[in-house]
Enzyme design. Structure first.
Site: not given
Ligand code: AGP
Length: 611
Positions: A2, A27, A79, A105-106, A484, A488, A491, A507, A606
């Site tokens: 927060c 925050r 938050w 905050n915490g 993962e 990363k 993207e 394969h 996001k």
């Molecule tokens: C991760 O780096 C992504 N930008 C994306 O895959 C994300 O994890 C996905 O859209 C799911 O989002 P959420 O966790 O908010 O549901």
């Protein structure tokens, strides 16, 4: 996470506090409030966001109702962690007499026993928050000196906090304290002081800052500011002159939110674990035991990074609890007539809690009679509201599109959930549980060790940033982390990257491996090491370039690979939580080197609210 802010000086406090809160919105932003010291007592306005209007916007419309003559006060932008984002749960919080106000905050880890005890003593609580106990403790310990009362309260609370408190009995005075949450004091013109979680809140007014350390307190009024430890002994401090511009300050001097969020992972993991387990190994998820009664199958659903956390969840659950578990990409789940019923536990994982695909999967599961447990970072989100039960990750707002601290905290929750269900099934002895918890507590320090070796990772990223394609390989839990790592890299660096179960490469995909194709081999799983090593040899035989992310003792792999990054010692089962960190940093530095917009990569959002 927060944002808190305080002001004492000669100017009207309300607009200064509001401005500070607006700068701290990154925050937290689900609710906000301001309390002022006036000759008539404390005056306060606070609210959650409503109907799509942001909390601070609503607050801005209300501050006209506050006395403009008031020149001291505190503010908060929240938050939510403990308690939903509602008007009542918004900070500041007052004690029952209305004479003491706090902004926090915490996480107060021991708020439950404290609240029970205070209630038994007659204190009346208004909110669902952990923070409100501090307001009542102040009143309880007060005997004429605000700083003494705060010290008394601090002696009773466990957890993390940045606190600003004030009392109508002490006009113009603010007291503040810090443990494991940031706090600064800004020195304004003509005996005015600002206290805040972060520098951006005060930058418009001053660049002269004191940074509080853990275990320090500050007391400020028009006469000056003094610093002590929690025992009241003076602490000498020097002013720092901040040279950042406002945008850099919001990122605490980082070039990108993503790097800041990578660095926040140790604290995010500590916060997410806090209050959920005791030292003897008993896990308390805050969910009634009968919620899990008769569960005979578990289905994990999520998208993107959250789906990758599901893969780890399934593996741990099957290994520890021997409970059948499956994973599903949320956008596929509802269309394949999933085999779920009243005995199925569906775990819906979503950082934002608003992902349309995950929501659709959650609704489908409920329609089939399954019980749904959400794992999310956003209190009050749709996923949190529609699920039957929720486990929150306490990572704080994640702003960069590429998910980092949300993922590692999701993994921590996965481990806790798997341990909890394994213990329930009588398959996890108390000693093993205690050992796993001890290791979970040690992971933040191990991540700090990795973060201290960023320069090496920057160099490794330089080696692959000119490639047009890369492969990630691993087996078992390493494969989940490889997926993962590949996500990363693609993207944010826009390098084509795919992750393969290491044994699968031969394969078909091996045909794509050439001298120009970096292969990142993740090898932490001891029982699978020899096999992964053979797969690396296969790549080397095709002249592929191998970067190994592995244990220090894996000498043969280190010798076979072109480059190697060694991880701190870690158990096989919990390895994913730290192994992903070098992969995040490699992706980050590759993207920076390619000049990409790291925090807002092209074509992505996001929160994905379309199916
Ligand atoms: C991760 O780096 C992504 N930008 C994306 O895959 C994300 O994890 C996905 O859209 C799911 O989002 P959420 O966790 O908010 O549901």
């Amino acid at each position: 996470m927060c944002g808190i802010v305080g002001y004492t000086g000669g100017r009207p406090a309300a607009p200064l506090l509001l401005d500070g809160l607006q700068k701290l919105e990154y925050r937290g932003y689900d609710s906000a409030g301001i309390a002022l010291l006036t000759p008539e007592g404390i005056r306060m306005v606070k609210n959650a966001g409503h109907g799509g209007v942001m909390a601070l916007e609503i607050l801005a419309g209300k501050i006209g109702a506050l006395p403009m003559a008031a020149s001291a006060g505190i503010g908060h932008t929240r938050w939510a962690t403990h308690g939903r984002p509602t008007d009542i749960n918004a900070h500041p919080h007052l004690d029952a007499s209305g004479e003491f106000a706090i902004a926090h905050n915490g996480i107060i880890e021991n708020y439950m026993p404290l609240r029970a005890r205070l209630r038994a003593e007659g204190y009346v609580f208004r909110s669902e928050t952990d923070s409100e106990v501090v307001a009542h403790l102040l009143a309880r310990h007060y005997s004429g000196d605000l700083a003494e009362a705060l010290r008394g309260a601090l002696a009773e609370i466990e957890g993390s906090f940045a606190l600003i408190v004030m009392s109508s009995r002490h006009p113009g005075q603010l007291a503040a304290a810090r443990r494991n949450a940031p706090l600064i004091v800004g020195v304004g013109a003509e005996s005015e002081f600002f206290i805040a979680s972060d520098i951006p809140a005060v930058l418009k007014e001053t660049r002269d800052i004191y940074v509080l350390e853990d275990g320090e307190m500050a007391v400020a009024d028009r006469a000056g500011v003094c610093f002590t430890d929690f025992a009241g002994d003076p602490r000498p401090k020097t002013v720092t002159r901040v040279t950042w511009d406002a945008a850099a300050a919001e990122k605490a001097g980082y070039d990108h939110f993503m790097l800041k969020e990578i660095d926040e992972q140790p604290q995010a993991l500590r916060d997410t674990l806090s209050g959920r387990a005791d030292k003897s190994g008993v896990i308390d998820l805050g969910i009634a035991a009968d919620f899990f009664a008769d569960v005979d199958r578990v289905a994990f659903v999520g998208c993107g990074t959250a789906y990758h956390a599901c893969l780890v969840g399934r593996e741990l659950l099957e290994q520890w609890a021997r409970l059948p578990a499956e994973t599903a990409i949320a956008s596929e789940f509802r269309y394949r007539q999933p085999l779920v019923d009243a005995r199925t536990l569906v775990v819906a994982v979503s950082q934002s809690g608003e992902t349309a695909d995950t929501l659709a999967a959650l609704r489908e599961a409920k329609k089939e009679g399954a019980r749904v447990l959400a794992v999310t970072n956003v209190v009050g989100s749709t996923v949190a509201r529609e699920a039957d039960e929720v486990l929150f990750t306490w990572a704080g707002p994640e702003i960069a599109v590429a998910s980092t601290k949300a993922y590692t905290t999701q993994l921590e929750i996965m481990a806790l959930l798997a341990m909890f269900l394994a213990a329930r099934a009588g398959r996890l002895a108390a000693e093993r549980s205690a050992a796993l918890l001890k290791e979970l507590r040690s992971l933040p320090a191990k991540i700090e060790d990795i973060l201290a070796r960023k320069e090496q990772l920057r160099g490794l990223a330089a080696g692959l940033s000119d490639s047009s394609s890369a492969f990630f390989i691993g087996r078992g839990l390493d494969w989940a982390v490889a997926l993962e790592g590949a996500l990363k890299l693609k993207e944010i660096s826009y390098i084509h990257a795919e992750a393969y179960a290491a044994g699968e490469l031969k394969h078909g995909t091996l045909a794509l491996v050439t001298r120009e194709t970096p292969v990142i081999a993740v090898a932490t799983q001891r029982t699978l090491y020899e096999k992964t090593l053979s797969n690396v040899e296969e790549v080397k035989a095709r002249e592929g370039r191998v970067l190994a992310v592995t244990r220090a003792e894996n000498k043969e792999l280190a010798a076979a690979a072109d480059e190697v990054f060694f991880l701190p010692p870690v158990s096989d089962d919990l390895a994913p939580i730290i192994t992903v960190v070098p992969l995040q940093l490699i992706a980050y530095y590759a993207a920076v080197r390619r000049g990409n917009h790291v925090d807002k990569p092209r074509n992505l959002a996001k929160t994905v609210t379309t199916e």
